[in-house]
Motif scaffolding. Structure first.
Motif, PDB file in Angstrom:
ATOM      1  N   UNK A   1       0.842  -1.190   0.000  1.00  0.00           N
ATOM      2  CA  UNK A   1       0.000   0.000   0.000  1.00  0.00           C
ATOM      3  C   UNK A   1       0.884   1.248   0.000  1.00  0.00           C
ATOM      4  N   UNK A   2       0.580   2.188  -0.862  1.00  0.00           N
ATOM      5  CA  UNK A   2       1.373   3.419  -0.917  1.00  0.00           C
ATOM      6  C   UNK A   2       0.694   4.511  -0.106  1.00  0.00           C
ATOM      7  N   UNK A   3       1.490   5.394   0.401  1.00  0.00           N
ATOM      8  CA  UNK A   3       0.983   6.508   1.192  1.00  0.00           C
ATOM      9  C   UNK A   3       0.889   7.729   0.278  1.00  0.00           C
ATOM     10  N   UNK A   4      -0.316   8.280   0.093  1.00  0.00           N
ATOM     11  CA  UNK A   4      -0.463   9.433  -0.804  1.00  0.00           C
ATOM     12  C   UNK A   4       0.387  10.639  -0.392  1.00  0.00           C
ATOM     13  N   UNK A   5       0.584  10.819   0.901  1.00  0.00           N
ATOM     14  CA  UNK A   5       1.409  11.947   1.348  1.00  0.00           C
ATOM     15  C   UNK A   5       2.850  11.787   0.869  1.00  0.00           C
ATOM     16  N   UNK A   6       3.412  10.588   1.059  1.00  0.00           N
ATOM     17  CA  UNK A   6       4.782  10.343   0.613  1.00  0.00           C
ATOM     18  C   UNK A   6       4.886  10.440  -0.915  1.00  0.00           C
ATOM     19  N   UNK A   7       3.875   9.942  -1.607  1.00  0.00           N
ATOM     20  CA  UNK A   7       3.867  10.031  -3.064  1.00  0.00           C
ATOM     21  C   UNK A   7       3.842  11.482  -3.517  1.00  0.00           C
ATOM     22  N   UNK A   8       3.089  12.307  -2.804  1.00  0.00           N
ATOM     23  CA  UNK A   8       3.007  13.726  -3.128  1.00  0.00           C
ATOM     24  C   UNK A   8       4.350  14.419  -2.898  1.00  0.00           C
ATOM     25  N   UNK A   9       5.005  14.070  -1.820  1.00  0.00           N
ATOM     26  CA  UNK A   9       6.335  14.645  -1.539  1.00  0.00           C
ATOM     27  C   UNK A   9       7.324  14.238  -2.628  1.00  0.00           C
ATOM     28  N   UNK A  10       7.318  12.961  -2.993  1.00  0.00           N
ATOM     29  CA  UNK A  10       8.228  12.487  -4.045  1.00  0.00           C
ATOM     30  C   UNK A  10       7.925  13.153  -5.382  1.00  0.00           C
ATOM     31  N   UNK A  44      -2.244  13.503  -7.398  1.00  0.00           N
ATOM     32  CA  UNK A  44      -1.916  13.040  -6.045  1.00  0.00           C
ATOM     33  C   UNK A  44      -2.524  13.946  -4.980  1.00  0.00           C
ATOM     34  N   UNK A  45      -2.578  15.244  -5.248  1.00  0.00           N
ATOM     35  CA  UNK A  45      -3.188  16.177  -4.302  1.00  0.00           C
ATOM     36  C   UNK A  45      -4.673  15.881  -4.148  1.00  0.00           C
ATOM     37  N   UNK A  46      -5.340  15.535  -5.239  1.00  0.00           N
ATOM     38  CA  UNK A  46      -6.763  15.176  -5.184  1.00  0.00           C
ATOM     39  C   UNK A  46      -6.949  13.907  -4.353  1.00  0.00           C
ATOM     40  N   UNK A  47      -6.101  12.918  -4.579  1.00  0.00           N
ATOM     41  CA  UNK A  47      -6.164  11.667  -3.824  1.00  0.00           C
ATOM     42  C   UNK A  47      -5.960  11.924  -2.328  1.00  0.00           C
ATOM     43  N   UNK A  48      -4.989  12.736  -1.999  1.00  0.00           N
ATOM     44  CA  UNK A  48      -4.709  13.057  -0.592  1.00  0.00           C
ATOM     45  C   UNK A  48      -5.860  13.863   0.017  1.00  0.00           C
ATOM     46  N   UNK A  49      -6.415  14.772  -0.741  1.00  0.00           N
ATOM     47  CA  UNK A  49      -7.542  15.563  -0.268  1.00  0.00           C
ATOM     48  C   UNK A  49      -8.731  14.671   0.075  1.00  0.00           C
ATOM     49  N   UNK A  50      -9.021  13.714  -0.792  1.00  0.00           N
ATOM     50  CA  UNK A  50     -10.113  12.775  -0.529  1.00  0.00           C
ATOM     51  C   UNK A  50      -9.827  11.939   0.719  1.00  0.00           C
ATOM     52  N   UNK A  51      -8.577  11.510   0.859  1.00  0.00           N
ATOM     53  CA  UNK A  51      -8.190  10.711   2.025  1.00  0.00           C
ATOM     54  C   UNK A  51      -8.385  11.514   3.321  1.00  0.00           C
TER      55      UNK A  51
END
Length: 64
Positions: A1-10, A44-51
């Motif tokens: 499972x990936x973490x959207x926050x870490x993906x956004x930072x990367x 990724x920002x949209x994904x994190x926002x939904x999360x």
């Protein structure tokens, strides 16, 4: 499972590097690369926002 926050930072770090290349050499390739990074960040920002919204609505406790 990936973490959207870490993906956004990367994704931002990739954008930063691509933007530096674009600023140094304005070419079709660097233009395309930096815009792709921005599209990735937007997704990724949209994904994190939904999360964040789901977490907030499922764990929020109202004051009584």
């Amino acid at each position: 499972m990936h973490d959207p926050h870490d993906s956004l930072v990367n994704a931002y770090l990739e954008y930063f590097a691509a933007n530096e290349k674009f600023e140094q050499k304005n070419s079709v390739r660097t233009h395309r690369a930096v815009r792709k990074c921005l599209r990735d960040i937007r997704a990724l920002a949209k994904e994190r926002s939904d999360e964040i919204h789901i977490h907030h609505t499922t764990t929020r406790q109202t004051k009584t």
